[in-house]
Design a protein around this motif. Structure first.
Motif, PDB file in Angstrom:
ATOM      1  N   GLN A  71      24.181  39.500   0.028  1.00  0.00           N
ATOM      2  CA  GLN A  71      25.302  40.326   0.469  1.00  0.00           C
ATOM      3  C   GLN A  71      26.357  39.470   1.177  1.00  0.00           C
ATOM      4  O   GLN A  71      27.551  39.688   1.033  1.00  0.00           O
ATOM      5  N   ALA A  72      25.867  38.466   1.925  1.00  0.00           N
ATOM      6  CA  ALA A  72      26.776  37.598   2.678  1.00  0.00           C
ATOM      7  C   ALA A  72      27.425  36.534   1.792  1.00  0.00           C
ATOM      8  O   ALA A  72      28.301  35.800   2.245  1.00  0.00           O
ATOM      9  N   GLY A  73      26.956  36.407   0.549  1.00  0.00           N
ATOM     10  CA  GLY A  73      27.522  35.409  -0.354  1.00  0.00           C
ATOM     11  C   GLY A  73      26.919  34.028  -0.203  1.00  0.00           C
ATOM     12  O   GLY A  73      27.511  33.041  -0.634  1.00  0.00           O
ATOM     13  N   LEU A  74      25.743  33.946   0.394  1.00  0.00           N
ATOM     14  CA  LEU A  74      25.063  32.648   0.540  1.00  0.00           C
ATOM     15  C   LEU A  74      24.252  32.335  -0.714  1.00  0.00           C
ATOM     16  O   LEU A  74      23.667  33.231  -1.330  1.00  0.00           O
ATOM     17  N   GLU A  75      24.183  31.069  -1.085  1.00  0.00           N
ATOM     18  CA  GLU A  75      23.296  30.648  -2.168  1.00  0.00           C
ATOM     19  C   GLU A  75      21.900  30.452  -1.567  1.00  0.00           C
ATOM     20  O   GLU A  75      21.760  29.823  -0.517  1.00  0.00           O
ATOM     21  N   VAL A  76      20.889  31.013  -2.226  1.00  0.00           N
ATOM     22  CA  VAL A  76      19.543  31.087  -1.644  1.00  0.00           C
ATOM     23  C   VAL A  76      18.562  30.201  -2.395  1.00  0.00           C
ATOM     24  O   VAL A  76      18.465  30.248  -3.624  1.00  0.00           O
ATOM     25  N   LEU A  77      17.825  29.403  -1.613  1.00  0.00           N
ATOM     26  CA  LEU A  77      16.640  28.730  -2.143  1.00  0.00           C
ATOM     27  C   LEU A  77      15.441  29.265  -1.366  1.00  0.00           C
ATOM     28  O   LEU A  77      15.457  29.285  -0.137  1.00  0.00           O
ATOM     29  N   GLY A  78      14.416  29.721  -2.073  1.00  0.00           N
ATOM     30  CA  GLY A  78      13.214  30.226  -1.422  1.00  0.00           C
ATOM     31  C   GLY A  78      12.019  29.364  -1.797  1.00  0.00           C
ATOM     32  O   GLY A  78      11.793  29.103  -2.979  1.00  0.00           O
ATOM     33  N   ILE A  79      11.292  28.906  -0.791  1.00  0.00           N
ATOM     34  CA  ILE A  79      10.078  28.117  -1.058  1.00  0.00           C
ATOM     35  C   ILE A  79       8.939  28.667  -0.215  1.00  0.00           C
ATOM     36  O   ILE A  79       9.059  28.799   1.006  1.00  0.00           O
ATOM     37  N   SER A  80       7.834  28.966  -0.899  1.00  0.00           N
ATOM     38  CA  SER A  80       6.640  29.463  -0.224  1.00  0.00           C
ATOM     39  C   SER A  80       5.614  28.353  -0.132  1.00  0.00           C
ATOM     40  O   SER A  80       5.489  27.547  -1.055  1.00  0.00           O
ATOM     41  N   LEU A  81       4.882  28.354   0.965  1.00  0.00           N
ATOM     42  CA  LEU A  81       3.703  27.506   1.046  1.00  0.00           C
ATOM     43  C   LEU A  81       2.483  28.429   0.935  1.00  0.00           C
ATOM     44  O   LEU A  81       2.306  29.316   1.774  1.00  0.00           O
ATOM     45  N   VAL A  82       1.710  28.247  -0.112  1.00  0.00           N
ATOM     46  CA  VAL A  82       0.484  29.033  -0.226  1.00  0.00           C
ATOM     47  C   VAL A  82      -0.491  28.494   0.822  1.00  0.00           C
ATOM     48  O   VAL A  82      -0.932  27.351   0.746  1.00  0.00           O
ATOM     49  N   THR A  83      -0.731  29.306   1.851  1.00  0.00           N
ATOM     50  CA  THR A  83      -1.632  28.845   2.927  1.00  0.00           C
ATOM     51  C   THR A  83      -3.029  29.431   2.763  1.00  0.00           C
ATOM     52  O   THR A  83      -3.956  29.026   3.450  1.00  0.00           O
ATOM     53  N   ASN A  84      -3.137  30.415   1.889  1.00  0.00           N
ATOM     54  CA  ASN A  84      -4.452  31.017   1.636  1.00  0.00           C
ATOM     55  C   ASN A  84      -4.398  31.723   0.286  1.00  0.00           C
ATOM     56  O   ASN A  84      -3.323  32.131  -0.166  1.00  0.00           O
ATOM     57  N   LEU A  85      -5.532  31.838  -0.369  1.00  0.00           N
ATOM     58  CA  LEU A  85      -5.592  32.700  -1.542  1.00  0.00           C
ATOM     59  C   LEU A  85      -5.562  34.130  -1.028  1.00  0.00           C
ATOM     60  O   LEU A  85      -6.184  34.455  -0.009  1.00  0.00           O
ATOM     61  N   ALA A  86      -4.808  35.014  -1.703  1.00  0.00           N
ATOM     62  CA  ALA A  86      -4.677  36.398  -1.260  1.00  0.00           C
ATOM     63  C   ALA A  86      -6.043  37.082  -1.268  1.00  0.00           C
ATOM     64  O   ALA A  86      -6.965  36.648  -1.972  1.00  0.00           O
ATOM     65  N   ALA A  87      -6.149  38.164  -0.507  1.00  0.00           N
ATOM     66  CA  ALA A  87      -7.434  38.853  -0.334  1.00  0.00           C
ATOM     67  C   ALA A  87      -8.044  39.217  -1.685  1.00  0.00           C
ATOM     68  O   ALA A  87      -7.369  39.754  -2.569  1.00  0.00           O
ATOM     69  N   GLY A  88      -9.320  38.895  -1.853  1.00  0.00           N
ATOM     70  CA  GLY A  88     -10.019  39.244  -3.082  1.00  0.00           C
ATOM     71  C   GLY A  88      -9.877  38.217  -4.196  1.00  0.00           C
ATOM     72  O   GLY A  88     -10.620  38.249  -5.183  1.00  0.00           O
ATOM     73  N   ILE A  89      -8.904  37.284  -4.077  1.00  0.00           N
ATOM     74  CA  ILE A  89      -8.733  36.252  -5.102  1.00  0.00           C
ATOM     75  C   ILE A  89      -9.850  35.217  -4.942  1.00  0.00           C
ATOM     76  O   ILE A  89     -10.384  34.692  -5.905  1.00  0.00           O
ATOM     77  N   SER A  90     -10.189  34.913  -3.691  1.00  0.00           N
ATOM     78  CA  SER A  90     -11.388  34.115  -3.440  1.00  0.00           C
ATOM     79  C   SER A  90     -12.376  35.009  -2.684  1.00  0.00           C
ATOM     80  O   SER A  90     -12.017  36.104  -2.253  1.00  0.00           O
ATOM     81  N   ASP A  91     -13.592  34.548  -2.512  1.00  0.00           N
ATOM     82  CA  ASP A  91     -14.568  35.408  -1.824  1.00  0.00           C
ATOM     83  C   ASP A  91     -14.512  35.219  -0.300  1.00  0.00           C
ATOM     84  O   ASP A  91     -15.302  35.804   0.425  1.00  0.00           O
ATOM     85  N   GLN A  92     -13.533  34.416   0.166  1.00  0.00           N
ATOM     86  CA  GLN A  92     -13.400  34.169   1.607  1.00  0.00           C
ATOM     87  C   GLN A  92     -12.557  35.249   2.278  1.00  0.00           C
ATOM     88  O   GLN A  92     -11.519  35.634   1.745  1.00  0.00           O
ATOM     89  N   PRO A  93     -12.956  35.726   3.451  1.00  0.00           N
ATOM     90  CA  PRO A  93     -12.043  36.595   4.212  1.00  0.00           C
ATOM     91  C   PRO A  93     -10.855  35.776   4.733  1.00  0.00           C
ATOM     92  O   PRO A  93     -10.948  34.550   4.842  1.00  0.00           O
ATOM     93  N   LEU A  94      -9.754  36.463   5.042  1.00  0.00           N
ATOM     94  CA  LEU A  94      -8.550  35.760   5.511  1.00  0.00           C
ATOM     95  C   LEU A  94      -8.577  35.633   7.028  1.00  0.00           C
ATOM     96  O   LEU A  94      -9.026  36.540   7.718  1.00  0.00           O
ATOM     97  N   SER A  95      -8.066  34.504   7.523  1.00  0.00           N
ATOM     98  CA  SER A  95      -7.922  34.380   8.970  1.00  0.00           C
ATOM     99  C   SER A  95      -6.635  33.629   9.298  1.00  0.00           C
ATOM    100  O   SER A  95      -6.210  32.735   8.558  1.00  0.00           O
ATOM    101  N   HIS A  96      -6.008  34.037  10.408  1.00  0.00           N
ATOM    102  CA  HIS A  96      -4.762  33.403  10.830  1.00  0.00           C
ATOM    103  C   HIS A  96      -5.002  31.922  11.140  1.00  0.00           C
ATOM    104  O   HIS A  96      -4.133  31.082  10.892  1.00  0.00           O
ATOM    105  N   GLU A  97      -6.217  31.590  11.638  1.00  0.00           N
ATOM    106  CA  GLU A  97      -6.539  30.194  11.938  1.00  0.00           C
ATOM    107  C   GLU A  97      -6.538  29.353  10.658  1.00  0.00           C
ATOM    108  O   GLU A  97      -6.024  28.243  10.619  1.00  0.00           O
ATOM    109  N   GLU A  98      -7.087  29.940   9.579  1.00  0.00           N
ATOM    110  CA  GLU A  98      -7.108  29.250   8.283  1.00  0.00           C
ATOM    111  C   GLU A  98      -5.679  28.960   7.833  1.00  0.00           C
ATOM    112  O   GLU A  98      -5.346  27.885   7.328  1.00  0.00           O
TER     113      GLU A  98
END
Ligand code: 8IG
Length: 278
Positions: A227-254
């Motif tokens: 809306q502001a007219g900015l050119e956007v670059l988005g980069i994600s860092l995968v810090t965990n596999l999403a819930a159910g993708i691995s058998d590990q529960p998620l934790s903020h420490e992880e």
């Protein structure tokens, strides 16, 4: 020093006016009148601020109109002005972001984006830590955002303003990023409100909808940036596999640990990209 608090959520408040006040405060406190590129550093990306270049000014975000102290551990609450080399862009680095789940409303969530625009920026780099749906993306893998699905049922745009979101995540900047690191993959980012992580069923839903990454930020900011007219670059860092993708529960420490382990790669990547934006 403290400023008079502004209530962004007051209907009588004009959020663009507050963004203008914020930009003026940043200019005054950093001694840098205008910036070229803004960066919002999410989980795992904070180390990038030091690698970008020389920090020429730093402001506590709670001293800038419309900003608040960071709510999340690991989110630095400062704004920095960084000179990227002698000829590179002036970077305005937000070491903190406001999340929808903090309950301060959408105006607060996108205030940094509007402040970046008011500070003169034409480009914004939005980074985040997120959950990955692709089992091939191990924790610590940076991924370019190619598009998003906004599941917050909110918009930063007020009134009948029908903003086009085609090409929101700039194809030009994604190409530039892949030029820096050809191993970068791309994916569709799905923003949930949080702060709870998804259930495995919600993660399956996100996949069926066409998502590759799940998180709690970025999409609303990207909309405000368009809306502001900015050119956007988005980069994600995968810090965990999403819930159910691995058998590990998620934790903020992880999440914090994966971010720390990937910090150097992320910082180098971001610095190389920003240098080319000059
Ligand atoms: I870091 O798995 C991080 N942020 N919604 N889901 C959501 N947000 C996240 C996740 C995740 N990991």
């Amino acid at each position: 020093m403290s400023t008079t608090p502004v209530d962004l959520n007051d209907p009588a408040t004009d959020p663009l006016r507050v963004a203008g006040l914020a930009a003026a405060t940043i200019a005054e406190r950093t001694g840098v009148p205008r910036h070229d590129v803004a960066l919002v550093l999410g989980s795992g990306w904070r180390g990038a601020a030091d690698l970008l270049g020389e920090t020429v000014g730093e402001v506590d975000s709670s001293d800038v109109p419309g900003f608040h102290r960071a709510a999340v551990e690991g989110h630095a609450g400062t704004l920095r002005s960084v000179a990227v080399g002698d000829t590179g862009p002036r970077a305005l680095v937000f070491g903190t972001r406001a999340h929808l789940y903090e309950g301060r409303g959408v105006r607060s969530v996108v205030h940094a984006v509007r402040t970046a625009k008011a500070a003169g920026c034409s480009t914004i780099v939005l980074t985040n830590g997120c959950g990955g749906l692709n089992p091939e993306w191990a924790a610590g893998t940076p991924v370019l955002i190619s598009d998003h699905i906004n599941l917050t049922a909110q918009s930063p745009i007020e009134g009948p303003n029908f903003v086009d979101l085609t090409g929101l995540y700039s194809p030009r900047l994604r190409e530039l990023a892949r030029d820096v690191d050809p191993s970068l993959g791309e994916g569709v980012y799905v923003q949930f409100r949080g702060p709870h992580y998804e259930t495995p069923a919600e993660v399956r839903m996100a996949r069926i909808l066409g998502g590759d990454l799940v998180g709690m930020s970025t999409a609303l900011e990207a909309i405000a940036a368009r809306q502001a007219g900015l050119e956007v670059l988005g980069i994600s860092l995968v810090t965990n596999l999403a819930a159910g993708i691995s058998d590990q529960p998620l934790s903020h420490e992880e999440v914090i640990e994966a971010g720390e382990a990937a910090a150097e790669r992320c910082a180098t990547l971001l610095a190389s990209i920003v240098r080319r934006l000059g």
